[in-house]
Design a protein around this motif. Structure first.
Motif, PDB file in Angstrom:
ATOM      1  N   VAL A 376      85.386   3.936  54.219  1.00  0.00           N
ATOM      2  CA  VAL A 376      86.487   3.413  54.981  1.00  0.00           C
ATOM      3  C   VAL A 376      86.929   4.513  55.824  1.00  0.00           C
ATOM      4  N   GLY A 377      86.551   4.568  57.224  1.00  0.00           N
ATOM      5  CA  GLY A 377      86.887   5.581  58.060  1.00  0.00           C
ATOM      6  C   GLY A 377      88.496   5.642  58.585  1.00  0.00           C
ATOM      7  N   GLU A 378      89.011   4.660  58.496  1.00  0.00           N
ATOM      8  CA  GLU A 378      90.521   4.472  58.839  1.00  0.00           C
ATOM      9  C   GLU A 378      91.085   3.356  57.859  1.00  0.00           C
ATOM     10  N   TYR A 379      92.277   3.879  57.102  1.00  0.00           N
ATOM     11  CA  TYR A 379      93.075   2.991  56.850  1.00  0.00           C
ATOM     12  C   TYR A 379      94.511   3.445  56.810  1.00  0.00           C
ATOM     13  N   GLY A 380      95.484   2.649  57.078  1.00  0.00           N
ATOM     14  CA  GLY A 380      96.799   3.181  57.102  1.00  0.00           C
ATOM     15  C   GLY A 380      97.710   1.868  57.616  1.00  0.00           C
ATOM     16  N   ILE A 381      99.083   2.458  57.615  1.00  0.00           N
ATOM     17  CA  ILE A 381     100.273   1.328  57.685  1.00  0.00           C
ATOM     18  C   ILE A 381     101.560   2.378  58.387  1.00  0.00           C
ATOM     19  N   ASP A 382     102.290   1.666  58.908  1.00  0.00           N
ATOM     20  CA  ASP A 382     103.358   2.400  59.340  1.00  0.00           C
ATOM     21  C   ASP A 382     104.189   2.851  58.225  1.00  0.00           C
ATOM     22  N   PRO A 383     104.597   4.211  58.009  1.00  0.00           N
ATOM     23  CA  PRO A 383     104.920   4.696  56.901  1.00  0.00           C
ATOM     24  C   PRO A 383     106.440   4.185  56.640  1.00  0.00           C
ATOM     25  N   ARG A 384     107.179   3.981  57.820  1.00  0.00           N
ATOM     26  CA  ARG A 384     108.540   3.498  57.537  1.00  0.00           C
ATOM     27  C   ARG A 384     108.345   1.829  57.317  1.00  0.00           C
ATOM     28  N   ALA A 385     107.549   1.246  57.359  1.00  0.00           N
ATOM     29  CA  ALA A 385     107.538  -0.321  56.990  1.00  0.00           C
ATOM     30  C   ALA A 385     107.935  -0.294  55.320  1.00  0.00           C
ATOM     31  N   PRO A 386     108.827  -1.514  55.156  1.00  0.00           N
ATOM     32  CA  PRO A 386     109.354  -1.768  53.643  1.00  0.00           C
ATOM     33  C   PRO A 386     108.330  -1.848  52.769  1.00  0.00           C
ATOM     34  N   ARG A 387     107.205  -2.239  52.982  1.00  0.00           N
ATOM     35  CA  ARG A 387     105.913  -2.696  51.980  1.00  0.00           C
ATOM     36  C   ARG A 387     104.853  -1.391  52.121  1.00  0.00           C
ATOM     37  N   ALA A 388     105.074  -0.439  52.728  1.00  0.00           N
ATOM     38  CA  ALA A 388     104.086   0.432  53.119  1.00  0.00           C
ATOM     39  C   ALA A 388     103.391   1.031  51.688  1.00  0.00           C
ATOM     40  N   LEU A 389     104.415   1.161  50.738  1.00  0.00           N
ATOM     41  CA  LEU A 389     104.013   1.880  49.617  1.00  0.00           C
ATOM     42  C   LEU A 389     103.076   0.837  48.722  1.00  0.00           C
ATOM     43  N   GLU A 390     103.506  -0.517  48.690  1.00  0.00           N
ATOM     44  CA  GLU A 390     102.911  -1.291  47.969  1.00  0.00           C
ATOM     45  C   GLU A 390     101.467  -1.441  48.532  1.00  0.00           C
ATOM     46  N   TRP A 391     101.325  -1.561  49.890  1.00  0.00           N
ATOM     47  CA  TRP A 391     100.134  -1.740  50.630  1.00  0.00           C
ATOM     48  C   TRP A 391      99.098  -0.530  50.236  1.00  0.00           C
ATOM     49  N   LEU A 392      99.848   0.614  50.400  1.00  0.00           N
ATOM     50  CA  LEU A 392      98.823   1.837  49.993  1.00  0.00           C
ATOM     51  C   LEU A 392      98.390   1.677  48.591  1.00  0.00           C
ATOM     52  N   GLY A 393      99.151   1.412  47.709  1.00  0.00           N
ATOM     53  CA  GLY A 393      98.865   1.281  46.330  1.00  0.00           C
ATOM     54  C   GLY A 393      97.960   0.378  45.917  1.00  0.00           C
ATOM     55  N   HIS A 394      98.009  -0.752  46.590  1.00  0.00           N
ATOM     56  CA  HIS A 394      96.833  -2.041  46.429  1.00  0.00           C
ATOM     57  C   HIS A 394      95.578  -1.351  46.786  1.00  0.00           C
ATOM     58  N   VAL A 395      95.580  -0.793  48.213  1.00  0.00           N
ATOM     59  CA  VAL A 395      94.190  -0.234  48.845  1.00  0.00           C
ATOM     60  C   VAL A 395      93.747   0.684  48.121  1.00  0.00           C
ATOM     61  N   HIS A 396      94.262   1.740  47.469  1.00  0.00           N
ATOM     62  CA  HIS A 396      93.890   2.788  46.728  1.00  0.00           C
ATOM     63  C   HIS A 396      93.344   2.331  45.415  1.00  0.00           C
ATOM     64  N   ARG A 397      93.873   1.214  44.795  1.00  0.00           N
ATOM     65  CA  ARG A 397      93.041   0.574  43.970  1.00  0.00           C
ATOM     66  C   ARG A 397      91.824   0.037  44.129  1.00  0.00           C
ATOM     67  N   LEU A 398      91.809  -0.515  45.212  1.00  0.00           N
ATOM     68  CA  LEU A 398      90.524  -1.408  45.766  1.00  0.00           C
ATOM     69  C   LEU A 398      89.419  -0.544  46.166  1.00  0.00           C
ATOM     70  N   PHE A 399      89.711   0.726  46.562  1.00  0.00           N
ATOM     71  CA  PHE A 399      88.766   1.928  47.021  1.00  0.00           C
ATOM     72  C   PHE A 399      88.376   2.298  45.496  1.00  0.00           C
ATOM     73  N   ASP A 400      88.971   2.497  44.396  1.00  0.00           N
ATOM     74  CA  ASP A 400      88.617   2.847  43.441  1.00  0.00           C
ATOM     75  C   ASP A 400      87.525   1.769  42.757  1.00  0.00           C
ATOM     76  N   GLU A 401      88.108   0.481  42.622  1.00  0.00           N
ATOM     77  CA  GLU A 401      87.326  -0.635  42.159  1.00  0.00           C
ATOM     78  C   GLU A 401      85.821  -0.886  42.855  1.00  0.00           C
ATOM     79  N   ASN A 402      85.732  -0.493  44.100  1.00  0.00           N
ATOM     80  CA  ASN A 402      84.703  -0.419  44.786  1.00  0.00           C
ATOM     81  C   ASN A 402      83.857   0.698  45.334  1.00  0.00           C
ATOM     82  N   LEU A 403      84.413   1.673  44.388  1.00  0.00           N
ATOM     83  CA  LEU A 403      83.775   3.112  44.405  1.00  0.00           C
ATOM     84  C   LEU A 403      83.497   3.531  45.976  1.00  0.00           C
TER      85      LEU A 403
END
Length: 527
Positions: A376-403
């Motif tokens: 995945v060449g780019e992934y991201g979210i505005d770090p000031r967004a209220p749910r930024a950390l939640e979004w990143l946490g789920h995305v990193h979990r999905l990267f792991d699940e999909n190797l």
């Protein structure tokens, strides 16, 4: 031609959000968009201690442990050696010793490489910071990263048709070598946003804009959304993909020249043909990719090629594979901004986890359909967004699940957007790097297996325990490398092989260990 310079905006916008909104406008013409909601949870906690980015970047590498005792051990790579060539087989990436590898890291715009300035009096479009060995060391040591996606621009590579700027490529080489010294591979990305700095943000040289623009734009950039949708930008993309005036051939020749220069450099992962293509027509994008891919293969037969789907995937969260990429040794490099760029729901306001899961599963299916590895060449979210950390946490979990390998957007950004790992400092008209956004940096510092001596089966990280579990099959006698970011493990780590503590060697942001079993676990060192 008329040269226009807009007035500075009194209130900076969000660069990547503008990116998404132009896609919304385009898709509204030719495609439907649906939205749904779900619950979301966070897997990221703020760090316990403060991190000084300058001090962290300049710290000496961790001791690598005792010297090898045998000639066989001496021939094995050190835990931070990025000089090993990478190949793709059956949708997975392998290093020269045959270990399966994953790559995680960041994108970085680099001063002197990201070409958004002018020599005719127009103001630069956005500020771009310097990037050097200390930054490579920060990626490796503090984030546990082994990947830099490095955007470079055709406008600087070939400012005059047929004449390549070798000094520019020397600067590219300097960054590649600096990061290789720290164990960080580089994906060289032929980047564009809104086609060209002359009419958009970055990309093609003036001579490659057909038809020639009636108006040249300058900075500061406050209207990226409007530029992306402008008739001259849309027309320029059409001319490129339709090979008007030989533009597609010229792009292929440029890509081949870059490939020849970088193919033998230590730590080069791949060359990416074209960032976020805007073709809207699968056959002509396939023809463009094949033309450039054929030229790169002829110039550098063993260099992996990365490629992307149409940029509409950033909004649709799916890309039909009607024309599989026609080469071996390739990397499918889509972008993941699910929920970040959505009509009325910017920055994942709806918390829709199922949509993230569908989009990420789609990237894996698309990569498999192309017969390519997934990064995945780019992934991201505005770090000031209220749910930024939640979004990143789920995305990193999905990267792991999909190797999946992946690169966070972006290391730092102080212009129209305010994304990145650092806050801005200094006056608005001349911002510079400020304090590290520690919670965001900790989220990006997500441990993973960098190299597995066997076939990788699964990788799971538990942020509550700071525990990484890796399972693998068909083990061989080689050394496994695990990411161990200092932001996560300031006091060091311990490693288990099939539940037994085993010795390990440490390098900057990673550990090396032998394990003839089927399971590795990385944990914080006991107090």
């Amino acid at each position: 031609m008329t040269v226009c310079t807009p007035s500075p905006s009194p209130c900076p916008g969000r660069g990547r959000t503008a990116h998404g909104r132009w896609l919304v406008a385009v898709v509204a013409v030719g495609a439907g968009v649906t939205a749904c909601t779900d619950e979301a949870g966070s897997d990221t906690e703020p760090p316990e201690t403060s991190s000084n980015p300058g001090a962290a970047s300049d710290a000496a590498p961790t001791d690598l442990g005792p010297a090898p005792d045998t000639a066989a051990d001496a021939a094995r790579p050190t835990p931070f050696d990025a000089a090993l060539a990478v190949t793709e087989r059956n949708g997975r990436l392998y290093d020269a010793s045959g270990r399966e590898v994953l790559f995680r890291g960041v994108n970085a715009r680099v001063a002197g490489l990201f070409d958004v300035g002018f020599s005719d009096g127009r103001l630069p479009l956005i500020p771009v910071e310097a990037f050097g060995p200390a930054d490579c060391r920060f990626l490796s040591t503090q984030l546990g990263a082994n990947l830099l996606r490095l955007p470079v621009n055709w406008s600087a590579l070939e400012p005059i048709r047929g004449r390549f700027d070798e000094a520019y490529l020397d600067r590219v080489e300097a960054v590649v070598r600096a990061c290789a010294e720290e164990g960080v591979h580089t994906l060289v990305d032929l980047h564009q946003d809104a086609y060209s700095k002359e009419i958009g943000q970055d990309g093609a040289p003036l001579w490659a804009i057909v038809p020639p623009p009636a108006t040249l734009l300058g900075g500061p950039l406050t209207d990226l959304e409007a530029r992306r949708l402008s008739p001259q930008v849309i027309a320029a993309f059409g001319s490129l993909y339709d090979n008007v005036d030989g533009l597609s051939d010229a792009h292929a020749a440029m890509a081949a020249h870059v490939a020849r220069r970088i193919a033998s450099l230590p730590g080069v992962l791949a060359l990416e043909l074209h960032n976020e293509p805007v073709s809207f027509q699968a056959p002509r994008l396939a023809d463009f990719h094949e033309r450039s891919g054929r030229a790169v293969r002829a110039a550098a037969p063993s260099l992996p090629i990365a490629f992307e789907p149409d940029a509409l995937r950033n909004l649709r969260d799916a890309a039909a594979v009607t024309h599989p990429f026609p080469f071996d040794g390739t990397i499918y490099a889509p972008h993941l901004y699910t929920g970040v760029f959505s009509r009325g729901r910017d920055n994942w306001a709806d918390g829709n986890v199922e949509a993230l899961e569908r989009s990420m599963a789609g990237t894996r299916r698309e990569a498999d359909a192309h017969g390519a590895a997934l990064l995945v060449g780019e992934y991201g979210i505005d770090p000031r967004a209220p749910r930024a950390l939640e979004w990143l946490g789920h995305v990193h979990r999905l990267f792991d699940e999909n190797l999946a390998s992946a690169a966070f957007w972006v290391y730092e950004e102080y212009g129209e957007g305010q994304w990145g790992l650092y806050d801005a400092a200094g006056p608005r008209e001349a911002p510079t790097r400020g304090p590290l956004r520690e919670a965001i940096a900790l989220a990006v510092a997500h441990p993973y297996p960098q190299a597995v001596a066997g076939r990788l089966v699964s990788t799971v990280f538990d942020p509550a325990r700071n525990a990484l579990e890796v399972t693998f099959a068909d083990p061989d006698p080689g050394e496994h490398w695990l990411s161990a970011p200092a932001l996560r493990y300031p006091a060091g780590v311990r490693v288990h092989c099939d539940d037994e503590v085993v010795p390990h060697r440490t390098g900057p942001g990673r550990v090396a260990v032998y394990c003839g079993g089927a399971r590795l676990e990385l944990l914080p060192a006991p107090p």
